[in-house]
Design an enzyme around this catalytic site. Sequence first.
Site, mmCIF file in Angstrom:
data_model
loop_
_atom_site.group_PDB
_atom_site.id
_atom_site.type_symbol
_atom_site.label_atom_id
_atom_site.label_comp_id
_atom_site.label_asym_id
_atom_site.label_seq_id
_atom_site.Cartn_x
_atom_site.Cartn_y
_atom_site.Cartn_z
ATOM 1 N N GLY A 22 -16.105 3.071 3.357
ATOM 2 C CA GLY A 22 -14.608 3.658 3.044
ATOM 3 C C GLY A 22 -13.819 3.173 1.966
ATOM 4 N N GLN A 23 -14.515 2.644 0.972
ATOM 5 C CA GLN A 23 -13.891 2.340 -0.314
ATOM 6 C C GLN A 23 -13.347 3.522 -1.254
ATOM 7 O OE1 GLN A 23 -15.837 -0.604 -2.776
ATOM 8 N NE2 GLN A 23 -14.068 -0.980 -3.853
ATOM 9 N N HIS A 35 -10.185 -5.247 -3.467
ATOM 10 C CA HIS A 35 -8.834 -5.420 -2.849
ATOM 11 C C HIS A 35 -8.879 -5.723 -1.443
ATOM 12 C CE1 HIS A 35 -9.756 -1.039 -2.579
ATOM 13 N NE2 HIS A 35 -9.281 -1.101 -1.305
ATOM 14 N N HIS A 80 -6.953 -5.840 2.241
ATOM 15 C CA HIS A 80 -5.867 -5.026 2.913
ATOM 16 C C HIS A 80 -5.489 -6.077 3.879
ATOM 17 C CE1 HIS A 80 -6.728 -0.821 2.204
ATOM 18 N NE2 HIS A 80 -7.753 -0.946 1.977
ATOM 19 N N ASN A 93 -13.012 -3.016 2.359
ATOM 20 C CA ASN A 93 -13.766 -1.893 2.324
ATOM 21 C C ASN A 93 -14.612 -1.898 1.128
ATOM 22 O OD1 ASN A 93 -12.680 -0.725 4.828
ATOM 23 N ND2 ASN A 93 -11.021 0.242 3.650
ATOM 24 N N ASP A 98 0.943 -1.087 0.057
ATOM 25 C CA ASP A 98 -0.084 0.036 -0.040
ATOM 26 C C ASP A 98 1.025 1.363 0.115
ATOM 27 O OD1 ASP A 98 -3.157 0.329 1.068
ATOM 28 O OD2 ASP A 98 -1.709 2.139 1.058
ATOM 29 N N ILE A 99 0.636 2.183 -0.704
ATOM 30 C CA ILE A 99 1.284 3.341 -1.151
ATOM 31 C C ILE A 99 1.184 4.340 0.214
ATOM 32 C CG2 ILE A 99 -0.441 4.891 -2.053
ATOM 33 C CD1 ILE A 99 1.681 5.464 -4.153
HETATM 34 P P1 AMP Z 1 -9.745 1.673 0.138
HETATM 35 O O1 AMP Z 1 -9.776 2.808 0.907
HETATM 36 O O2 AMP Z 1 -9.904 0.376 0.934
HETATM 37 O O3 AMP Z 1 -10.388 1.925 -1.231
HETATM 38 O O4 AMP Z 1 -8.129 1.440 -0.060
HETATM 39 C C1 AMP Z 1 -7.628 1.965 -1.211
HETATM 40 C C2 AMP Z 1 -5.820 1.865 -0.670
HETATM 41 O O5 AMP Z 1 -5.208 1.933 -1.785
HETATM 42 C C3 AMP Z 1 -5.526 2.869 0.177
HETATM 43 O O6 AMP Z 1 -4.958 2.427 1.188
HETATM 44 C C4 AMP Z 1 -4.666 3.613 -0.678
HETATM 45 O O7 AMP Z 1 -3.353 3.794 0.159
HETATM 46 C C5 AMP Z 1 -4.080 2.560 -1.525
HETATM 47 N N1 AMP Z 1 -3.465 3.172 -2.863
HETATM 48 C C6 AMP Z 1 -4.171 3.919 -3.540
HETATM 49 N N2 AMP Z 1 -3.237 4.226 -4.755
HETATM 50 C C7 AMP Z 1 -2.182 3.523 -4.528
HETATM 51 C C8 AMP Z 1 -1.126 3.149 -5.405
HETATM 52 N N3 AMP Z 1 -0.657 3.813 -6.600
HETATM 53 N N4 AMP Z 1 -0.276 1.789 -5.040
HETATM 54 C C9 AMP Z 1 -0.437 1.500 -4.055
HETATM 55 N N5 AMP Z 1 -1.280 1.618 -3.182
HETATM 56 C C10 AMP Z 1 -2.415 2.737 -3.476
#
Ligand code: AMP
Length: 120
Positions: free
Chosen positions: A99-100, A106, A108, A93, A30-31
Site C-alpha cells: 500500500g505504499q 516513511h 507512519h 508500507n 500527514d496531510i
Molecule cells: P503510504 O501510503 O504509506 O505511501 O503513505 C503516504 C502518506 O503520505 C499518505 O498517508 C498521505 O496522506 C501522505 N502524504 C501525501 N502527500 C503529502 C504531503 N504533501 N504532506 C503530508 N503528507 C502527505
Amino acid sequence: MENCIFCKIVKGEIPSRKIYEDDELLAFHDITPMAPVHFLVIPKKHIRSLMELETEDIALAGRLLHKAQELAKEPGPGGPEGCGENGARFVINAKRDGGQTVDHLHVHVLGGRSLGWPPG
Ligand code: AMP
Ligand code: ZN
C-alpha cells in the site's frame, strides 16, 4: 530525487507542518490524518522503500525508528492530544501490495485513539 513529493518537502519546495527536523530526519503531519495523531517520519535521504534499504542505511533506519517512538511519546507531536503513554501504531508500507503510495521511505505514527487490528 526529482518528482518525489517527500524530497520536495525536505527541500522546502512543498509546504508541510513540520514537527521535528535534524540533519538526516524530518517529521511532519500527514496531510490526510487517519487518527487524531498521524504524522510521518522520514530520512532526508531518498530511500525508495524499506525493501530497498541498503546495508549502509541500517544505522539511519535505527535512528528513524528511535525518533518515531520518541516523538510519539512527546506531549503533543501530532497536536494537543499526542500519543502520550497510551501507545501508538508504527506503520511502514512497502511497495504495491504493502500500500505504499509515496516512494520515499516513511514511518507512519498513528495514535490518540484505540486502533483496530488487523488493518484489512
Ligand atoms: P503510504 O501510503 O504509506 O505511501 O503513505 C503516504 C502518506 O503520505 C499518505 O498517508 C498521505 O496522506 C501522505 N502524504 C501525501 N502527500 C503529502 C504531503 N504533501 N504532506 C503530508 N503528507 C502527505
Ligand atoms: Zn524522495
